[in-house]
Design a protein around this motif. Sequence first.
Motif, PDB file in Angstrom:
ATOM      1  N   LEU A 170     -12.344   8.058   0.347  1.00  0.00           N
ATOM      2  CA  LEU A 170     -11.163   7.845  -0.490  1.00  0.00           C
ATOM      3  C   LEU A 170      -9.929   8.509   0.099  1.00  0.00           C
ATOM      4  N   LYS A 171     -10.116   9.693   0.690  1.00  0.00           N
ATOM      5  CA  LYS A 171      -8.991  10.358   1.357  1.00  0.00           C
ATOM      6  C   LYS A 171      -8.515   9.516   2.533  1.00  0.00           C
ATOM      7  N   ALA A 172      -9.451   8.942   3.273  1.00  0.00           N
ATOM      8  CA  ALA A 172      -9.082   8.101   4.412  1.00  0.00           C
ATOM      9  C   ALA A 172      -8.345   6.850   3.943  1.00  0.00           C
ATOM     10  N   VAL A 173      -8.801   6.235   2.851  1.00  0.00           N
ATOM     11  CA  VAL A 173      -8.112   5.061   2.299  1.00  0.00           C
ATOM     12  C   VAL A 173      -6.691   5.438   1.912  1.00  0.00           C
ATOM     13  N   TYR A 174      -6.541   6.573   1.239  1.00  0.00           N
ATOM     14  CA  TYR A 174      -5.210   7.036   0.847  1.00  0.00           C
ATOM     15  C   TYR A 174      -4.320   7.212   2.078  1.00  0.00           C
ATOM     16  N   LYS A 175      -4.830   7.928   3.090  1.00  0.00           N
ATOM     17  CA  LYS A 175      -4.038   8.199   4.288  1.00  0.00           C
ATOM     18  C   LYS A 175      -3.631   6.899   4.985  1.00  0.00           C
ATOM     19  N   ILE A 176      -4.568   5.959   5.088  1.00  0.00           N
ATOM     20  CA  ILE A 176      -4.270   4.670   5.726  1.00  0.00           C
ATOM     21  C   ILE A 176      -3.161   3.956   4.978  1.00  0.00           C
ATOM     22  N   LEU A 177      -3.316   3.825   3.665  1.00  0.00           N
ATOM     23  CA  LEU A 177      -2.306   3.109   2.880  1.00  0.00           C
ATOM     24  C   LEU A 177      -0.954   3.809   2.942  1.00  0.00           C
ATOM     25  N   LYS A 178      -0.950   5.129   2.900  1.00  0.00           N
ATOM     26  CA  LYS A 178       0.307   5.878   2.932  1.00  0.00           C
ATOM     27  C   LYS A 178       1.007   5.699   4.282  1.00  0.00           C
ATOM     28  N   VAL A 179       0.251   5.764   5.365  1.00  0.00           N
ATOM     29  CA  VAL A 179       0.829   5.549   6.688  1.00  0.00           C
ATOM     30  C   VAL A 179       1.354   4.123   6.821  1.00  0.00           C
ATOM     31  N   LEU A 180       0.591   3.145   6.341  1.00  0.00           N
ATOM     32  CA  LEU A 180       1.022   1.746   6.440  1.00  0.00           C
ATOM     33  C   LEU A 180       2.266   1.488   5.594  1.00  0.00           C
ATOM     34  N   GLU A 181       2.359   2.144   4.454  1.00  0.00           N
ATOM     35  CA  GLU A 181       3.569   1.992   3.645  1.00  0.00           C
ATOM     36  C   GLU A 181       4.773   2.568   4.391  1.00  0.00           C
TER      37      GLU A 181
ATOM     38  N   PHE B 215      -1.890  -0.379  -5.619  1.00  0.00           N
ATOM     39  CA  PHE B 215      -3.089   0.456  -5.671  1.00  0.00           C
ATOM     40  C   PHE B 215      -2.760   1.894  -5.285  1.00  0.00           C
ATOM     41  N   LEU B 216      -1.979   2.057  -4.236  1.00  0.00           N
ATOM     42  CA  LEU B 216      -1.609   3.387  -3.758  1.00  0.00           C
ATOM     43  C   LEU B 216      -0.864   4.186  -4.818  1.00  0.00           C
ATOM     44  N   HIS B 217       0.037   3.530  -5.536  1.00  0.00           N
ATOM     45  CA  HIS B 217       0.904   4.251  -6.478  1.00  0.00           C
ATOM     46  C   HIS B 217       0.399   4.282  -7.915  1.00  0.00           C
ATOM     47  N   ASN B 218      -0.494   3.378  -8.281  1.00  0.00           N
ATOM     48  CA  ASN B 218      -0.898   3.296  -9.683  1.00  0.00           C
ATOM     49  C   ASN B 218      -2.361   3.608  -9.959  1.00  0.00           C
ATOM     50  N   ASN B 219      -3.156   3.846  -8.930  1.00  0.00           N
ATOM     51  CA  ASN B 219      -4.557   4.186  -9.114  1.00  0.00           C
ATOM     52  C   ASN B 219      -4.670   5.692  -9.351  1.00  0.00           C
ATOM     53  N   SER B 220      -5.353   6.082 -10.411  1.00  0.00           N
ATOM     54  CA  SER B 220      -5.425   7.504 -10.771  1.00  0.00           C
ATOM     55  C   SER B 220      -6.121   8.335  -9.697  1.00  0.00           C
ATOM     56  N   THR B 221      -7.114   7.783  -9.033  1.00  0.00           N
ATOM     57  CA  THR B 221      -7.783   8.520  -7.967  1.00  0.00           C
ATOM     58  C   THR B 221      -6.837   8.749  -6.796  1.00  0.00           C
ATOM     59  N   MET B 222      -6.041   7.750  -6.472  1.00  0.00           N
ATOM     60  CA  MET B 222      -5.079   7.898  -5.376  1.00  0.00           C
ATOM     61  C   MET B 222      -4.043   8.965  -5.723  1.00  0.00           C
ATOM     62  N   LYS B 223      -3.654   9.048  -6.993  1.00  0.00           N
ATOM     63  CA  LYS B 223      -2.692  10.071  -7.404  1.00  0.00           C
ATOM     64  C   LYS B 223      -3.278  11.468  -7.252  1.00  0.00           C
TER      65      LYS B 223
END
Length: 114
Positions: free
Chosen positions: A4-15, A83-91
Amino acid sequence: MDSLKAVYKILKVLESAMDYEEFDSDLISPETLGITKERRDNLLIDMQEKGYIKGLNIKKYIRGGAVIIPPIKPEITIDGIDFLHNNSTMKKIDDALQGFIGSAVTAFGSTFKG
């Protein structure tokens, strides 16, 4: 939780990469993410299948499994941004990793061409 941390990092970098013409795939390398290449590739494939990213050339095998055919140049989608901004786990992960993306972009800033 590493996935999940990797998914977050990927999405944040891509954004962040949306503001630049070129993307350096080293920003989402297994080494940068702290995971294996196999895990990173499986996450990217799953994220594309869920519609969070696009742009990967994925080869699927009849007997199961899939591989990413280089070059690896993913882009975040509107669904990925949502998903990056509205998913509670991502927050929660964002709170735990505060500052990671800023330091990654600063460290690799010269790799973005804009």
